[in-house]
Scaffold this motif. Structure first.
Motif, short mmCIF file in Angstrom:
data_model
loop_
_atom_site.label_atom_id
_atom_site.label_comp_id
_atom_site.label_asym_id
_atom_site.label_seq_id
_atom_site.Cartn_x
_atom_site.Cartn_y
_atom_site.Cartn_z
N SER A 111 0.83 -1.19 0.00
CA SER A 111 0.00 0.00 0.00
C SER A 111 0.86 1.24 0.00
O SER A 111 1.94 1.28 0.59
CB SER A 111 -0.89 -0.01 1.24
N THR A 112 0.39 2.28 -0.67
CA THR A 112 1.13 3.54 -0.72
C THR A 112 0.66 4.50 0.37
O THR A 112 1.10 5.63 0.42
CB THR A 112 0.96 4.21 -2.09
N PHE A 121 9.13 5.79 3.95
CA PHE A 121 10.14 5.68 2.90
C PHE A 121 9.85 4.40 2.13
O PHE A 121 10.33 3.32 2.47
CB PHE A 121 11.53 5.65 3.53
N HIS A 122 9.03 4.52 1.10
CA HIS A 122 8.53 3.34 0.41
C HIS A 122 9.62 2.57 -0.30
O HIS A 122 9.53 1.35 -0.45
CB HIS A 122 7.44 3.75 -0.59
N VAL A 127 9.04 3.07 8.07
CA VAL A 127 8.02 4.00 8.53
C VAL A 127 8.51 4.65 9.82
O VAL A 127 8.76 3.96 10.82
CB VAL A 127 6.67 3.29 8.77
N ASP A 128 8.66 5.97 9.79
CA ASP A 128 9.19 6.72 10.92
C ASP A 128 8.08 7.52 11.57
O ASP A 128 7.62 8.52 11.03
CB ASP A 128 10.30 7.66 10.42
N CYS A 129 7.66 7.06 12.77
CA CYS A 129 6.65 7.77 13.55
C CYS A 129 7.26 8.27 14.86
O CYS A 129 6.55 8.47 15.85
CB CYS A 129 5.47 6.85 13.84
N GLY A 144 3.86 -3.81 3.67
CA GLY A 144 5.22 -4.23 3.34
C GLY A 144 6.30 -3.62 4.21
O GLY A 144 7.50 -3.78 3.92
N THR A 145 5.90 -2.94 5.30
CA THR A 145 6.87 -2.24 6.16
C THR A 145 7.88 -3.22 6.76
O THR A 145 7.51 -4.26 7.29
CB THR A 145 6.15 -1.49 7.28
#
Length: 442
Positions: A111-112, A121-122, A127-129, A144-145
């Motif tokens: 998923s985008t 950062f696909h 994923v930076d939270c 896909g993370t």
């Protein structure tokens, strides 16, 4: 809005339940553990497109039976459930309308979407939270993370099924929050996770199912929490764990069998807890352990066989405990192929001849080395308080020998004096007897 892939998984999960006997429990397990010979032949369509050729999307593992749920692009658009050698077909309409299959393709391919207030950062599946003042785990993390960072937020709990569908996740960072609770099944779907960081939170205990989905975990960080006790069920699925950090908690005891499943453990950090003894049963399965940190606890006793299983240990940290004496045989089991370094300073050592003999023997063993020997300071007896053991040890037995010699001489002199006195008394009595005899003759 139409249901996403995670919703489909939950829906299909509910529809598969009737196929499983009520008395059997099941849980999602990783494809790695699915027996190769049991894999079905219908592995086409989505399985190929998702990059998992010859591996079903997810599995259901029962106590005695294997189930594989497979989304297929066969003409019937079926979901196949493998039960031993029998295969059941279920029309895909039971899980989702056929018109949702394109959405299913999109969700599996990646998923985008990106969680609000996070950066995705696909190209690298990161994923930076971090540091976003978040109070809950976001539910729209791309499937896909590979790395998910929720550190330095305001999380107080991890809700059930918080990461469902994140099959690709390898690194999960949840440190520096205020997490007090891990709800049941909060870590489900993380069968491939390799690193989990829960450091600097407020956890007082781990749920019984904590390790249920963490069979691939290599590193677990739990330092700087409020853990007071760990139960064996919380750790018994971590058979691949290599590194465990439990430092700076409030652990007072460790249950027998707590670490039995951790046979591959290389690094164990228990510094900064409240342990008062190192007991024989704790490390029975840790033959591969290389580093053991036990510094800054309250340890005053090391049982004779506590370290015997540690045949690969390179570093044993015992600084800052309450050790006054230690027996040499405690270290005899440490027969690593290379040198085992011991850290023993900052303990209240009673410097006497016995302690000198222990350290003297350690220094003469080829595979043992006291790394901080020159830092060891005597706590007692009184006249030696504050003295360096390295400077005093050669004199400890001399003083003891002198004292023993003085006592021996004193005892010997006392015996001699007693014998002399007895001899004199005997002579005096004999003289008196002779005088009396002569007087009677007259």
């Amino acid at each position: 809005m139409m249901a996403g892939f995670r919703d489909l998984l939950m829906l299909c999960d509910d529809l598969v339940k009737p196929l499983i006997p009520l008395y059997q429990k099941y849980s999602l397990v990783s494809p790695r553990t699915f027996p190769e010979r049991e894999q079905p032949s219908l592995l086409v369509g989505i399985n190929y497109l998702s990059g998992t050729k010859h591996q079903p999307i997810f599995y259901l593992n029962t106590v005695q039976r294997w189930f594989a749920v497979i989304f297929s692009t066969s003409p019937e658009h079926s979901i196949f459930v493998k039960k031993k050698k029998k295969t059941f077909g279920i029309n895909a309409m039971l899980c989702a309308a056929v018109k949702l299959l394109p959405l299913l393709f999109i969700s599996i391919l990646g998923s985008t979407s990106c969680p609000d207030r996070c950066r995705c950062f696909h190209s690298s599946d990161l994923v930076d939270c971090q540091s976003r003042e978040l109070t809950r785990i976001a539910q729209d993390v791309p499937e896909g993370t590979w790395l998910l960072d929720f550190s330095r937020n305001r999380l107080t709990e991890v809700q059930s099924n918080a990461f469902i569908g994140l099959w690709s996740l390898r690194i999960l960072l949840l440190s520096n929050n205020s997490i007090e609770t891990l709800e049941p099944q909060s870590l489900s779907s993380l069968q491939f996770l390799e690193i989990l960081d829960l450091s600097f939170n407020r956890l007082q205990q781990l749920p019984g199912d904590f390790s249920q989905s963490l069979g691939s975990l290599l590193e677990l960080r739990l330092r700087h929490n409020l853990l007071t006790h760990l139960s064996p069920p919380a750790m018994d699925k971590l058979e691949n764990l290599r590194k465990l950090d439990l430092s700076h908690n409030a652990l007072q005891t460790m249950d027998a069998g707590l670490l039995n499943a951790l046979g591959h453990l290389r690094y164990l950090n228990l510094e900064g807890n409240k342990l008062d003894a190192l007991e024989d049963h704790l490390l029975t399965r840790q033959q591969r352990l290389e580093v053991l940190h036990l510094g800054h606890n309250n340890i005053s006793l090391i049982e004779s066989e506590a370290l015997a299983p540690l045949r690969s240990l390179n570093l044993l940290g015992l600084r800052g405990n309450r050790l006054e004496h230690v027996h040499f045989r405690v270290f005899l089991g440490l027969r690593a192929s290379s040198t085992t370094y011991l850290q023993l300073a900052l303990n209240p050592w009673t410097c006497d001849c016995e302690l000198h003999r222990v350290f003297s023997k350690i220094q003469h063993v080829r595979y043992l080395k006291v790394e901080d020997y020159k830092e060891i300071v005597c706590e007692g007896p009184g006249p030696l308080a504050g003295a360096s053991l390295a400077l005093m040890d050669s004199q400890l037995c001399v003083a003891e020998t002198s004292a023993v010699l003085v006592i021996t001489i004193t005892v010997v002199m006392g015996v001699i004096c007693a014998l002399v006195k007895a001899k004199r008394n005997s002579s005096s009595k004999q003289s008196v007897s002779e005088s009396d005899a002569q007087a009677l003759e007259k």
